[in-house]
Motif scaffolding. Structure first.
Motif, PDB file in Angstrom:
ATOM      1  N   SER A  96       0.772  -1.359  -0.083  1.00 17.89           N
ATOM      2  CA  SER A  96      -0.065  -0.206  -0.179  1.00 17.89           C
ATOM      3  C   SER A  96       0.789   1.431   0.025  1.00 17.89           C
ATOM      4  CB  SER A  96      -0.930  -0.022   1.343  1.00 17.89           C
ATOM      5  OG  SER A  96      -2.051  -1.162   1.015  1.00 17.89           O
ATOM      6  N   HIS A 153      -8.289   0.784  -0.497  1.00 20.21           N
ATOM      7  CA  HIS A 153      -9.096   0.004   0.530  1.00 20.21           C
ATOM      8  C   HIS A 153     -10.370   0.547   0.797  1.00 20.21           C
ATOM      9  CE1 HIS A 153      -5.753  -2.375   2.365  1.00 20.21           C
ATOM     10  NE2 HIS A 153      -5.043  -1.494   1.780  1.00 20.21           N
ATOM     11  N   ASP A 158      -5.939  -0.947  -4.765  1.00 15.22           N
ATOM     12  CA  ASP A 158      -5.369  -1.412  -3.644  1.00 15.22           C
ATOM     13  C   ASP A 158      -6.211  -2.695  -3.214  1.00 15.22           C
ATOM     14  OD1 ASP A 158      -3.764  -2.469  -1.486  1.00 15.22           O
ATOM     15  OD2 ASP A 158      -3.524  -0.073  -0.700  1.00 15.22           O
ATOM     16  N   GLU A 159      -6.142  -3.980  -3.252  1.00 14.79           N
ATOM     17  CA  GLU A 159      -7.052  -4.888  -2.809  1.00 14.79           C
ATOM     18  C   GLU A 159      -8.684  -4.601  -3.028  1.00 14.79           C
ATOM     19  OE1 GLU A 159      -6.291  -6.462   1.004  1.00 14.79           O
ATOM     20  OE2 GLU A 159      -4.231  -5.861   1.182  1.00 14.79           O
TER      21      GLU A 159
HETATM   22 MG    MG Z   1      -2.076  -2.756   2.218  1.00 13.18          MG
END
Ligand code: MG
Ligand code: ADP
Length: 238
Positions: free
Chosen positions: A47, A86, A158-159
Protein backbone atom coordinates in the motif's frame (compact mmCIF):
# COMPACT_ATOMS: atom_id res chain seq x y z
CA UNK A 1 -6.72 14.21 -24.56
CA UNK A 2 -5.24 10.74 -24.52
CA UNK A 3 -1.73 10.61 -23.14
CA UNK A 4 0.92 8.85 -25.23
CA UNK A 5 1.87 5.39 -23.96
CA UNK A 6 4.66 5.80 -21.46
CA UNK A 7 6.22 3.52 -18.89
CA UNK A 8 6.18 4.21 -15.21
CA UNK A 9 9.66 3.84 -13.83
CA UNK A 10 10.77 3.86 -10.20
CA UNK A 11 14.42 4.31 -9.31
CA UNK A 12 15.61 3.51 -5.80
CA UNK A 13 12.28 4.41 -4.21
CA UNK A 14 12.19 4.10 -0.42
CA UNK A 15 9.86 5.15 2.37
CA UNK A 16 10.71 5.40 6.04
CA UNK A 17 8.15 6.00 8.78
CA UNK A 18 10.12 7.17 11.80
CA UNK A 19 12.75 4.45 12.06
CA UNK A 20 10.70 1.86 10.22
CA UNK A 21 11.72 1.16 6.63
CA UNK A 22 8.43 0.37 4.89
CA UNK A 23 9.97 0.39 1.41
CA UNK A 24 13.66 -0.06 0.58
CA UNK A 25 15.25 1.01 -2.70
CA UNK A 26 12.62 -0.23 -5.13
CA UNK A 27 13.62 -0.01 -8.78
CA UNK A 28 10.78 -1.15 -11.00
CA UNK A 29 8.99 -0.57 -14.30
CA UNK A 30 5.27 -0.82 -15.05
CA UNK A 31 4.14 -0.76 -18.68
CA UNK A 32 0.96 0.41 -20.44
CA UNK A 33 -1.53 -2.16 -21.72
CA UNK A 34 -0.44 -4.57 -18.99
CA UNK A 35 -1.90 -5.82 -15.75
CA UNK A 36 0.92 -5.41 -13.25
CA UNK A 37 0.16 -7.51 -10.19
CA UNK A 38 1.78 -6.80 -6.83
CA UNK A 39 1.75 -9.47 -4.14
CA UNK A 40 3.30 -9.74 -0.71
CA UNK A 41 2.54 -10.55 2.92
CA UNK A 42 0.81 -8.04 5.19
CA UNK A 43 3.15 -5.20 6.00
CA UNK A 44 5.40 -5.85 2.96
CA UNK A 45 4.95 -2.28 1.74
CA UNK A 46 2.38 -2.80 -1.02
CA UNK A 47 0.00 0.00 0.00
CA UNK A 48 2.94 2.31 0.64
CA UNK A 49 4.17 1.65 -2.90
CA UNK A 50 0.72 2.24 -4.38
CA UNK A 51 0.30 5.39 -2.31
CA UNK A 52 3.59 6.68 -3.70
CA UNK A 53 2.47 5.92 -7.27
CA UNK A 54 -0.81 7.70 -6.51
CA UNK A 55 1.30 10.70 -5.34
CA UNK A 56 -0.50 10.49 -1.99
CA UNK A 57 2.60 9.34 -0.11
CA UNK A 58 5.90 11.15 -0.56
CA UNK A 59 8.89 8.83 -0.94
CA UNK A 60 11.86 9.34 1.39
CA UNK A 61 14.36 8.37 -1.31
CA UNK A 62 14.42 7.80 -5.04
CA UNK A 63 12.48 9.14 -7.96
CA UNK A 64 9.60 8.21 -10.25
CA UNK A 65 9.23 9.01 -13.92
CA UNK A 66 6.21 8.55 -16.14
CA UNK A 67 7.70 8.61 -19.63
CA UNK A 68 10.08 11.56 -19.59
CA UNK A 69 8.18 13.43 -16.83
CA UNK A 70 8.68 13.19 -13.07
CA UNK A 71 5.67 11.81 -11.20
CA UNK A 72 5.20 13.80 -8.01
CA UNK A 73 2.51 15.64 -6.08
CA UNK A 74 1.61 18.00 -8.92
CA UNK A 75 -1.76 18.58 -10.55
CA UNK A 76 -0.43 17.19 -13.85
CA UNK A 77 0.75 13.97 -12.25
CA UNK A 78 -2.46 13.55 -10.28
CA UNK A 79 -4.44 13.94 -13.50
CA UNK A 80 -2.56 10.92 -14.86
CA UNK A 81 -3.48 8.64 -11.95
CA UNK A 82 -6.70 6.95 -10.87
CA UNK A 83 -6.68 5.20 -7.50
CA UNK A 84 -9.08 2.70 -5.96
CA UNK A 85 -7.97 2.09 -2.39
CA UNK A 86 -9.14 -0.05 0.54
CA UNK A 87 -11.67 2.63 1.33
CA UNK A 88 -14.06 3.58 -1.51
CA UNK A 89 -13.22 7.25 -0.89
CA UNK A 90 -16.76 8.48 -1.55
CA UNK A 91 -19.01 10.98 0.20
CA UNK A 92 -21.46 8.72 2.02
CA UNK A 93 -24.18 11.32 2.43
CA UNK A 94 -24.27 12.14 -1.26
CA UNK A 95 -25.84 10.12 -4.07
CA UNK A 96 -23.96 8.53 -6.94
CA UNK A 97 -24.42 11.42 -9.37
CA UNK A 98 -23.46 14.03 -6.79
CA UNK A 99 -20.32 12.08 -5.93
CA UNK A 100 -19.28 11.87 -9.57
CA UNK A 101 -20.11 15.52 -10.25
CA UNK A 102 -18.16 16.58 -7.18
CA UNK A 103 -15.02 14.67 -8.18
CA UNK A 104 -15.37 15.84 -11.79
CA UNK A 105 -15.37 19.39 -10.43
CA UNK A 106 -12.26 18.70 -8.36
CA UNK A 107 -10.47 17.31 -11.41
CA UNK A 108 -11.83 20.12 -13.57
CA UNK A 109 -13.14 17.74 -16.19
CA UNK A 110 -16.38 17.39 -18.11
CA UNK A 111 -18.03 14.04 -17.63
CA UNK A 112 -21.29 12.32 -18.40
CA UNK A 113 -22.07 10.78 -14.99
CA UNK A 114 -24.86 8.60 -16.38
CA UNK A 115 -22.49 7.07 -18.94
CA UNK A 116 -19.94 6.41 -16.19
CA UNK A 117 -22.57 4.75 -14.01
CA UNK A 118 -23.59 2.58 -16.95
CA UNK A 119 -19.95 1.65 -17.53
CA UNK A 120 -19.67 0.24 -14.00
CA UNK A 121 -23.09 -1.41 -14.02
CA UNK A 122 -24.83 1.12 -11.78
CA UNK A 123 -27.30 2.68 -14.20
CA UNK A 124 -30.20 1.27 -12.17
CA UNK A 125 -29.30 2.96 -8.86
CA UNK A 126 -31.54 5.59 -7.33
CA UNK A 127 -29.32 8.64 -8.00
CA UNK A 128 -30.26 10.51 -4.83
CA UNK A 129 -29.93 7.60 -2.37
CA UNK A 130 -26.93 8.27 -0.12
CA UNK A 131 -23.97 6.15 -1.09
CA UNK A 132 -23.57 4.91 2.51
CA UNK A 133 -26.75 2.85 1.96
CA UNK A 134 -25.10 0.97 -0.94
CA UNK A 135 -23.69 -2.51 -0.57
CA UNK A 136 -19.91 -2.67 -0.46
CA UNK A 137 -19.90 -4.11 -3.99
CA UNK A 138 -21.91 -1.15 -5.30
CA UNK A 139 -19.60 1.27 -3.50
CA UNK A 140 -16.61 -0.41 -5.12
CA UNK A 141 -18.24 0.00 -8.55
CA UNK A 142 -18.79 3.67 -7.87
CA UNK A 143 -15.22 4.01 -6.60
CA UNK A 144 -14.03 2.68 -9.95
CA UNK A 145 -16.27 5.15 -11.80
CA UNK A 146 -14.71 7.93 -9.72
CA UNK A 147 -11.20 6.66 -10.49
CA UNK A 148 -11.97 6.56 -14.22
CA UNK A 149 -13.73 9.87 -14.65
CA UNK A 150 -10.65 11.87 -15.63
CA UNK A 151 -9.48 9.12 -18.03
CA UNK A 152 -6.23 8.41 -16.17
CA UNK A 153 -3.33 6.72 -17.96
CA UNK A 154 -2.33 4.93 -14.74
CA UNK A 155 -4.92 2.98 -12.76
CA UNK A 156 -4.03 1.71 -9.30
CA UNK A 157 -6.05 -0.82 -7.29
CA UNK A 158 -5.29 -1.68 -3.65
CA UNK A 159 -7.04 -4.94 -2.73
CA UNK A 160 -10.10 -4.05 -4.78
CA UNK A 161 -11.76 -7.46 -4.39
CA UNK A 162 -11.49 -7.56 -0.59
CA UNK A 163 -15.23 -6.97 0.01
CA UNK A 164 -16.70 -8.31 -3.20
CA UNK A 165 -18.96 -11.34 -3.63
CA UNK A 166 -18.26 -13.79 -6.49
CA UNK A 167 -20.35 -11.75 -8.94
CA UNK A 168 -18.53 -8.58 -7.99
CA UNK A 169 -15.16 -10.32 -8.23
CA UNK A 170 -15.94 -11.60 -11.75
CA UNK A 171 -17.04 -8.11 -12.73
CA UNK A 172 -13.79 -6.69 -11.34
CA UNK A 173 -11.68 -9.15 -13.37
CA UNK A 174 -13.52 -8.07 -16.53
CA UNK A 175 -12.91 -4.41 -15.64
CA UNK A 176 -9.19 -4.99 -15.14
CA UNK A 177 -8.99 -6.66 -18.56
CA UNK A 178 -10.97 -3.81 -20.14
CA UNK A 179 -8.67 -1.18 -18.64
CA UNK A 180 -5.64 -3.07 -19.90
CA UNK A 181 -7.32 -3.17 -23.33
CA UNK A 182 -7.74 0.61 -23.15
CA UNK A 183 -3.94 0.85 -22.92
CA UNK A 184 -3.74 1.98 -19.32
CA UNK A 185 -0.96 1.04 -16.91
CA UNK A 186 -2.97 -1.16 -14.54
CA UNK A 187 -1.34 -1.90 -11.16
CA UNK A 188 -3.20 -4.24 -8.82
CA UNK A 189 -2.36 -5.17 -5.24
CA UNK A 190 -4.34 -8.24 -4.25
CA UNK A 191 -4.41 -11.42 -2.18
CA UNK A 192 -6.91 -13.05 -4.55
CA UNK A 193 -4.35 -15.17 -6.37
CA UNK A 194 -6.85 -17.35 -8.24
CA UNK A 195 -8.65 -14.36 -9.73
CA UNK A 196 -5.58 -12.37 -10.68
CA UNK A 197 -3.39 -15.25 -11.96
CA UNK A 198 -4.83 -15.52 -15.50
CA UNK A 199 -4.87 -11.72 -15.86
CA UNK A 200 -1.31 -11.06 -14.75
CA UNK A 201 1.09 -9.84 -17.45
CA UNK A 202 3.82 -8.70 -15.09
CA UNK A 203 4.41 -9.91 -11.54
CA UNK A 204 5.96 -8.06 -8.62
CA UNK A 205 6.39 -9.56 -5.16
CA UNK A 206 7.38 -7.45 -2.18
CA UNK A 207 8.93 -8.88 0.94
CA UNK A 208 9.75 -6.72 3.96
CA UNK A 209 9.76 -3.59 1.85
CA UNK A 210 12.07 -4.98 -0.79
CA UNK A 211 11.46 -6.20 -4.32
CA UNK A 212 11.68 -10.00 -4.18
CA UNK A 213 10.39 -10.61 -7.71
CA UNK A 214 9.80 -8.27 -10.66
CA UNK A 215 9.40 -9.90 -14.05
CA UNK A 216 7.04 -10.30 -17.00
CA UNK A 217 4.84 -13.39 -17.16
CA UNK A 218 5.52 -15.40 -20.31
CA UNK A 219 2.57 -17.81 -20.34
CA UNK A 220 -0.72 -17.34 -18.51
CA UNK A 221 -0.52 -18.37 -14.87
CA UNK A 222 -2.97 -20.44 -12.87
CA UNK A 223 -3.71 -19.79 -9.22
CA UNK A 224 -1.56 -22.84 -8.39
CA UNK A 225 1.41 -21.41 -10.34
CA UNK A 226 1.05 -18.10 -8.60
CA UNK A 227 0.82 -19.69 -5.14
CA UNK A 228 3.99 -21.65 -5.85
CA UNK A 229 5.92 -18.56 -6.99
CA UNK A 230 4.59 -16.62 -4.02
CA UNK A 231 5.58 -19.30 -1.51
CA UNK A 232 9.02 -19.79 -3.04
CA UNK A 233 9.66 -16.05 -3.13
CA UNK A 234 8.36 -15.00 0.27
CA UNK A 235 8.73 -18.16 2.32
CA UNK A 236 5.14 -17.55 3.42
CA UNK A 237 2.24 -19.88 2.80
CA UNK A 238 -0.95 -18.69 1.10
MG1 MG B 1 -2.04 -2.79 2.17
P1 ADP C 1 0.99 -3.75 3.02
O1 ADP C 1 0.04 -2.93 2.21
O2 ADP C 1 1.91 -4.59 2.19
O3 ADP C 1 0.28 -4.59 4.04
P2 ADP C 1 1.88 -1.20 4.08
O4 ADP C 1 2.50 -0.50 2.93
O5 ADP C 1 0.52 -0.80 4.48
O6 ADP C 1 1.95 -2.78 3.83
O7 ADP C 1 2.81 -1.02 5.34
C1 ADP C 1 4.20 -1.34 5.31
C2 ADP C 1 4.79 -1.05 6.68
O8 ADP C 1 4.79 0.34 6.92
C3 ADP C 1 4.02 -1.69 7.82
O9 ADP C 1 4.94 -2.11 8.79
C4 ADP C 1 3.16 -0.58 8.33
O10 ADP C 1 2.87 -0.74 9.69
C5 ADP C 1 4.04 0.64 8.08
N1 ADP C 1 3.24 1.84 7.79
C6 ADP C 1 2.40 2.01 6.75
N2 ADP C 1 1.85 3.22 6.77
C7 ADP C 1 2.33 3.85 7.87
C8 ADP C 1 2.14 5.15 8.45
N3 ADP C 1 1.33 6.06 7.90
N4 ADP C 1 2.81 5.43 9.57
C9 ADP C 1 3.66 4.53 10.15
N5 ADP C 1 3.89 3.31 9.65
C10 ADP C 1 3.24 2.96 8.53
Amino acid sequence: MTAPPAELHLEGVGKTYGRHRALVSVTATFSPGRINTILGPNGAGKSTLLGILATLVRPTTGSIRWGDKPLGPTAAARAAVGYVGHDPGLYGDLGALDNLNLFAGLYGCDVDPQALLAQVGLSHVEPLAPVRTYSRGMQQRLALARALLHQPAILLFDEPSAALDPTGAAWLSAQLAAQRGAGRIVVVVTHDLDAVAPLTDHLTILRRGRLAHHAPVQTALTGTDLRRIYTETTGAST
